[in-house]
Write a protein that holds these residues in place. Structure first.
Motif, PDB file in Angstrom:
ATOM      1  N   GLN A 214       0.826  -1.366   0.235  1.00  0.00           N
ATOM      2  CA  GLN A 214      -0.006  -0.212   0.416  1.00  0.00           C
ATOM      3  C   GLN A 214       0.356   0.792  -0.007  1.00  0.00           C
ATOM      4  O   GLN A 214       0.984   2.282  -0.641  1.00  0.00           O
ATOM      5  CB  GLN A 214      -1.457   0.043   0.958  1.00  0.00           C
ATOM      6  CG  GLN A 214      -2.146   0.771   0.920  1.00  0.00           C
ATOM      7  CD  GLN A 214      -3.211   0.413   2.498  1.00  0.00           C
ATOM      8  OE1 GLN A 214      -2.953  -0.144   3.171  1.00  0.00           O
ATOM      9  NE2 GLN A 214      -4.216   1.410   2.130  1.00  0.00           N
ATOM     10  N   VAL A 215       1.819   1.296   0.748  1.00  0.00           N
ATOM     11  CA  VAL A 215       2.815   2.485   0.210  1.00  0.00           C
ATOM     12  C   VAL A 215       3.788   2.592  -1.070  1.00  0.00           C
ATOM     13  O   VAL A 215       2.951   4.275  -0.905  1.00  0.00           O
ATOM     14  CB  VAL A 215       3.843   2.222   2.235  1.00  0.00           C
ATOM     15  CG1 VAL A 215       5.179   3.100   2.347  1.00  0.00           C
ATOM     16  CG2 VAL A 215       3.274   2.319   3.569  1.00  0.00           C
ATOM     17  N   LEU A 216       4.399   1.627  -0.826  1.00  0.00           N
ATOM     18  CA  LEU A 216       4.456   1.527  -1.904  1.00  0.00           C
ATOM     19  C   LEU A 216       3.793   2.104  -3.281  1.00  0.00           C
ATOM     20  O   LEU A 216       3.744   3.302  -4.459  1.00  0.00           O
ATOM     21  CB  LEU A 216       5.137   0.085  -2.936  1.00  0.00           C
ATOM     22  CG  LEU A 216       6.223  -0.074  -4.405  1.00  0.00           C
ATOM     23  CD1 LEU A 216       7.338   1.027  -3.925  1.00  0.00           C
ATOM     24  CD2 LEU A 216       6.127  -1.340  -4.303  1.00  0.00           C
ATOM     25  N   LYS A 217       2.431   1.622  -3.520  1.00  0.00           N
ATOM     26  CA  LYS A 217       1.133   2.605  -4.374  1.00  0.00           C
ATOM     27  C   LYS A 217       0.905   3.900  -4.104  1.00  0.00           C
ATOM     28  O   LYS A 217       0.975   4.763  -5.011  1.00  0.00           O
ATOM     29  CB  LYS A 217       0.093   1.587  -3.929  1.00  0.00           C
ATOM     30  CG  LYS A 217      -1.413   2.130  -4.889  1.00  0.00           C
ATOM     31  CD  LYS A 217      -2.159   0.933  -4.943  1.00  0.00           C
ATOM     32  CE  LYS A 217      -3.131   1.465  -5.701  1.00  0.00           C
ATOM     33  NZ  LYS A 217      -4.673   0.829  -5.668  1.00  0.00           N
ATOM     34  N   LEU A 218       0.892   4.531  -3.412  1.00  0.00           N
ATOM     35  CA  LEU A 218       0.684   6.086  -2.711  1.00  0.00           C
ATOM     36  C   LEU A 218       2.172   6.480  -3.169  1.00  0.00           C
ATOM     37  O   LEU A 218       1.913   7.698  -3.359  1.00  0.00           O
ATOM     38  CB  LEU A 218       0.379   5.645  -0.866  1.00  0.00           C
ATOM     39  CG  LEU A 218      -0.602   5.637  -0.330  1.00  0.00           C
ATOM     40  CD1 LEU A 218      -0.412   5.859   0.993  1.00  0.00           C
ATOM     41  CD2 LEU A 218      -1.311   6.223  -0.938  1.00  0.00           C
ATOM     42  N   ILE A 219       3.408   6.034  -3.363  1.00  0.00           N
ATOM     43  CA  ILE A 219       4.470   6.605  -3.486  1.00  0.00           C
ATOM     44  C   ILE A 219       4.771   6.781  -4.926  1.00  0.00           C
ATOM     45  O   ILE A 219       4.835   7.432  -5.426  1.00  0.00           O
ATOM     46  CB  ILE A 219       6.110   6.202  -2.975  1.00  0.00           C
ATOM     47  CG1 ILE A 219       5.870   6.051  -1.115  1.00  0.00           C
ATOM     48  CG2 ILE A 219       6.770   6.362  -3.880  1.00  0.00           C
ATOM     49  CD1 ILE A 219       7.102   5.516  -0.454  1.00  0.00           C
ATOM     50  N   GLU A 220       4.034   5.867  -4.983  1.00  0.00           N
ATOM     51  CA  GLU A 220       4.116   5.393  -7.053  1.00  0.00           C
ATOM     52  C   GLU A 220       2.826   6.304  -8.222  1.00  0.00           C
ATOM     53  O   GLU A 220       3.437   6.535  -8.438  1.00  0.00           O
ATOM     54  CB  GLU A 220       5.050   3.970  -7.445  1.00  0.00           C
ATOM     55  CG  GLU A 220       5.662   3.380  -7.024  1.00  0.00           C
ATOM     56  CD  GLU A 220       6.275   2.212  -8.253  1.00  0.00           C
ATOM     57  OE1 GLU A 220       4.677   1.136  -8.019  1.00  0.00           O
ATOM     58  OE2 GLU A 220       7.166   1.733  -7.866  1.00  0.00           O
ATOM     59  N   SER A 221       2.066   6.689  -7.243  1.00  0.00           N
ATOM     60  CA  SER A 221       0.958   7.223  -7.885  1.00  0.00           C
ATOM     61  C   SER A 221       1.125   8.691  -7.079  1.00  0.00           C
ATOM     62  O   SER A 221       0.230   9.250  -7.838  1.00  0.00           O
ATOM     63  CB  SER A 221      -0.678   6.715  -6.863  1.00  0.00           C
ATOM     64  OG  SER A 221      -0.452   6.400  -5.690  1.00  0.00           O
ATOM     65  N   GLU A 222       2.845   8.733  -6.364  1.00  0.00           N
ATOM     66  CA  GLU A 222       3.088  10.430  -6.741  1.00  0.00           C
ATOM     67  C   GLU A 222       1.565  11.267  -5.353  1.00  0.00           C
ATOM     68  O   GLU A 222       1.366  12.316  -5.302  1.00  0.00           O
ATOM     69  CB  GLU A 222       2.774  11.157  -7.210  1.00  0.00           C
ATOM     70  CG  GLU A 222       3.629  10.333  -8.035  1.00  0.00           C
ATOM     71  CD  GLU A 222       4.181  11.509  -9.954  1.00  0.00           C
ATOM     72  OE1 GLU A 222       3.686  12.398  -9.439  1.00  0.00           O
ATOM     73  OE2 GLU A 222       4.623  11.200 -10.740  1.00  0.00           O
ATOM     74  N   LYS A 223       0.728  10.746  -4.256  1.00  0.00           N
ATOM     75  CA  LYS A 223      -0.520  10.982  -4.135  1.00  0.00           C
ATOM     76  C   LYS A 223       0.162  11.180  -2.776  1.00  0.00           C
ATOM     77  O   LYS A 223      -0.037  12.423  -1.973  1.00  0.00           O
ATOM     78  CB  LYS A 223      -1.174   9.767  -3.496  1.00  0.00           C
ATOM     79  CG  LYS A 223      -2.590   9.871  -2.428  1.00  0.00           C
ATOM     80  CD  LYS A 223      -3.473   9.177  -2.188  1.00  0.00           C
ATOM     81  CE  LYS A 223      -4.471  10.004  -0.846  1.00  0.00           C
ATOM     82  NZ  LYS A 223      -5.753   9.480  -0.712  1.00  0.00           N
ATOM     83  N   ILE A 224       1.396  10.696  -1.529  1.00  0.00           N
ATOM     84  CA  ILE A 224       1.751  11.099  -0.736  1.00  0.00           C
ATOM     85  C   ILE A 224       3.375  11.513  -1.378  1.00  0.00           C
ATOM     86  O   ILE A 224       4.123  11.337  -2.495  1.00  0.00           O
ATOM     87  CB  ILE A 224       2.408   9.891   0.408  1.00  0.00           C
ATOM     88  CG1 ILE A 224       2.872   9.141  -0.283  1.00  0.00           C
ATOM     89  CG2 ILE A 224       1.028   9.582   0.972  1.00  0.00           C
ATOM     90  CD1 ILE A 224       3.921   8.347   0.609  1.00  0.00           C
ATOM     91  N   THR A 240      12.414  -1.544  -3.526  1.00  0.00           N
ATOM     92  CA  THR A 240      11.516  -1.606  -4.271  1.00  0.00           C
ATOM     93  C   THR A 240      10.467  -0.230  -4.540  1.00  0.00           C
ATOM     94  O   THR A 240       9.765  -0.431  -5.632  1.00  0.00           O
ATOM     95  CB  THR A 240       9.981  -2.144  -3.442  1.00  0.00           C
ATOM     96  OG1 THR A 240       9.524  -1.558  -2.425  1.00  0.00           O
ATOM     97  CG2 THR A 240      10.393  -3.671  -2.088  1.00  0.00           C
ATOM     98  N   ILE A 241      11.410   0.756  -4.141  1.00  0.00           N
ATOM     99  CA  ILE A 241      11.023   1.553  -5.443  1.00  0.00           C
ATOM    100  C   ILE A 241      12.127   2.314  -6.172  1.00  0.00           C
ATOM    101  O   ILE A 241      12.845   2.253  -6.235  1.00  0.00           O
ATOM    102  CB  ILE A 241      11.400   3.188  -3.930  1.00  0.00           C
ATOM    103  CG1 ILE A 241      10.747   3.237  -2.757  1.00  0.00           C
ATOM    104  CG2 ILE A 241      10.851   4.110  -4.179  1.00  0.00           C
ATOM    105  CD1 ILE A 241      10.514   4.229  -1.039  1.00  0.00           C
ATOM    106  N   THR A 242      10.809   2.352  -7.474  1.00  0.00           N
ATOM    107  CA  THR A 242      11.534   2.782  -8.270  1.00  0.00           C
ATOM    108  C   THR A 242      11.295   4.242  -9.004  1.00  0.00           C
ATOM    109  O   THR A 242      12.051   4.404  -9.942  1.00  0.00           O
ATOM    110  CB  THR A 242      10.890   1.308  -9.615  1.00  0.00           C
ATOM    111  OG1 THR A 242       9.818   1.762  -9.756  1.00  0.00           O
ATOM    112  CG2 THR A 242      11.728   0.369  -9.295  1.00  0.00           C
TER     113      THR A 242
END
Length: 462
Positions: A214-224, A240-242
């Motif tokens: 969930q955290v990775l999704k928030l990062i990659e979607s630029e929501k946070i 995992t952060i690309t």
């Protein structure tokens, strides 16, 4: 709070405040809950809950009606909770329904209303006093709560105000800021994010707990674009952060392996190392590693209006770290007041440019045959081994030397080393008296609710 929420509802009502809810939504919800809480004549209440939007609303509502809010650690057993409530004369606990079984029968328990019912009150009447004296207690947090021995830290509005103002100067702000909250709201690291964001008029995204996907999704979607993490969590997340547009990763809570700093620098992850504690309402020293890579071993410079003093320095300038400033507490509840100078019980020094370096906590210092051994030095060395996931060095009593170091190690999945190989590697870089006399390999090291290694649970005989 200090009118920050009401100001937001008046000036930017449709701006996101918490998760998908706007400043107007949260303001109305807080007023709704506060109307119910004001009927209680107690001056102090406790809150027991996992992270949620509802918990944040109840914390703010209790503060609005000028209650002193004791934030209980959800990992406590019922007898520990009963002990804390008794020592602080708390008879009323507001709680999420999932936490009811942890509460003693002797107290008055009020279960949270559902978020839907709270939000359904469309036109609450606001007759509340939104002004607070600097000396008023906003929240109470008990430190070392899982050991049975705890101290109660009163967090006053003056401390909170001083912190959010100084933090903004160091971290900056943009209207797009959205700060991820995975650290507990019952901990100062979580509560301080909520207060900073209300002061800045920006958003927070609260998750019930850390969920890597969930955290990775928030990062990659630029929501946070902002996060506060402990090194253990970031060590797991970093590979995992690309793709990211993160502006701040506030990193503290325990010592940070240099291998993690290296990996983050290669990805331009905006690490802000920080040093602080409950007694100073979170961060009191901070800096950007990307802006000052040559100071990567330090924890940064003091925030505006904070001062660091080294007490009883040795010939190298190393001594006990003392903090003064408006973020520092006035003293523990039911204990003697402090004189404005807080002994952190940490050992370190300040360089010529004002950067603070932490060598170790006083209680973790190992004195072996009259020689000082700093566990951090040994741990930093072990962390350079690629197979090591986490490690900790603790003192063990010894008839000859008084104390000797013991090393506990856990490896990444699929990785391993023998104890002899590790000790041989350490012997090449350390004086003989620093090399651990004992080494134990574990599947994982014990951690508390915020991810810190619990050193006093490490035992050779287990």
């Amino acid at each position: 709070m200090m009118d920050w929420l009401r100001y937001g509802a008046e000036h930017y009502p449709n701006r996101i405040c918490i998760n998908q809810y706007t400043y107007n939504d949260i303001y109305r919800s807080v007023v709704h809950v506060a109307r119910n809480l004001e009927r209680s004549d107690v001056s102090r209440v406790a809150i027991l809950s996992d992270n949620s939007v509802t918990m944040a609303i109840y914390v703010l509502a209790a503060m609005l009606v000028h209650k002193e809010v004791l934030l209980l650690n959800i990992h406590l057993k019922p007898n520990e909770i009963e002990n804390q409530l008794a020592q602080l004369d708390v008879t009323t606990v507001l709680h999420s329904i999932e936490r009811r079984d942890q509460l003693p029968n002797s107290i008055y328990a009020i279960v949270f209303d559902s978020l839907e019912s709270i939000l359904s009150d469309l036109a609450p009447e606001d007759t509340f006093d939104w002004t607070f004296k600097d000396s008023d207690i906003a929240a109470i947090m008990n430190t070392s709560a899982t050991t049975g021995q705890f101290k109660s830290v009163p967090l006053r509005w003056g401390q909170i105000r001083a912190h959010v103002q100084a933090s903004q100067k160091v971290l900056g702000k943009t209207e797009e800021d959205n700060w991820l909250v995975v650290l507990p709201l019952f901990h100062v690291s979580g509560l301080s994010i909520l207060m900073r964001s209300l002061y800045n008029g920006t958003a927070v995204t609260i998750l019930p707990k850390y969920d890597e996907a969930q955290v990775l999704k928030l990062i990659e979607s630029e929501k946070i674009n902002m996060m506060s993490l402990v090194p253990t969590i970031l060590t797991q997340l970093e590979p995992t952060i690309t793709h990211h547009k993160l502006r701040v990763i506030l990193l503290g809570g325990e010592f940070i392996p240099m291998a993690l700093i290296d990996a983050c620098e290669k990805k331009s992850l905006p690490i802000y190392k920080t040093y602080g504690m409950t007694e100073t309402f979170s961060q009191s020293v901070t800096f950007s590693v990307l802006e000052h890579p040559h100071k990567r071993d330090s924890v940064g410079r003091p925030l505006p209006d904070m001062q660091v003093r080294i007490d009883n320095p040795d010939t190298d300038g190393v001594g006990e770290i003392h903090l003064t400033g408006p973020m520092v507490m006035t003293g523990y509840i039911n204990k003697k007041p402090i004189d404005g100078d807080l002994n952190t019980d940490d050992i370190g020094y300040v360089d010529e440019e004002g950067f603070v370096y932490i060598l170790n906590r006083r209680k973790d210092l190992i004195i072996s045959g009259g020689e000082n051994i700093y566990p951090k030095e040994l741990e930093d060395l072990v962390y350079t081994l690629p197979s090591v996931k986490e490690c900790a060095v603790v003192p063990v009593p010894d008839d000859k030397w008084g104390q000797v170091p013991a090393l506990f190690v856990a490896f990444h999945d699929g990785e391993s080393m023998t104890a002899d190989d590790i000790l041989s590697f350490m012997t090449k870089s350390l004086a003989k008296y620093k090399v651990p006399k004992y080494l134990k390999i574990l599947p994982e090291l014990p951690r508390n609710g915020t991810g810190k290694i619990v050193r006093n649970e490490l035992r050779l005989e287990d």
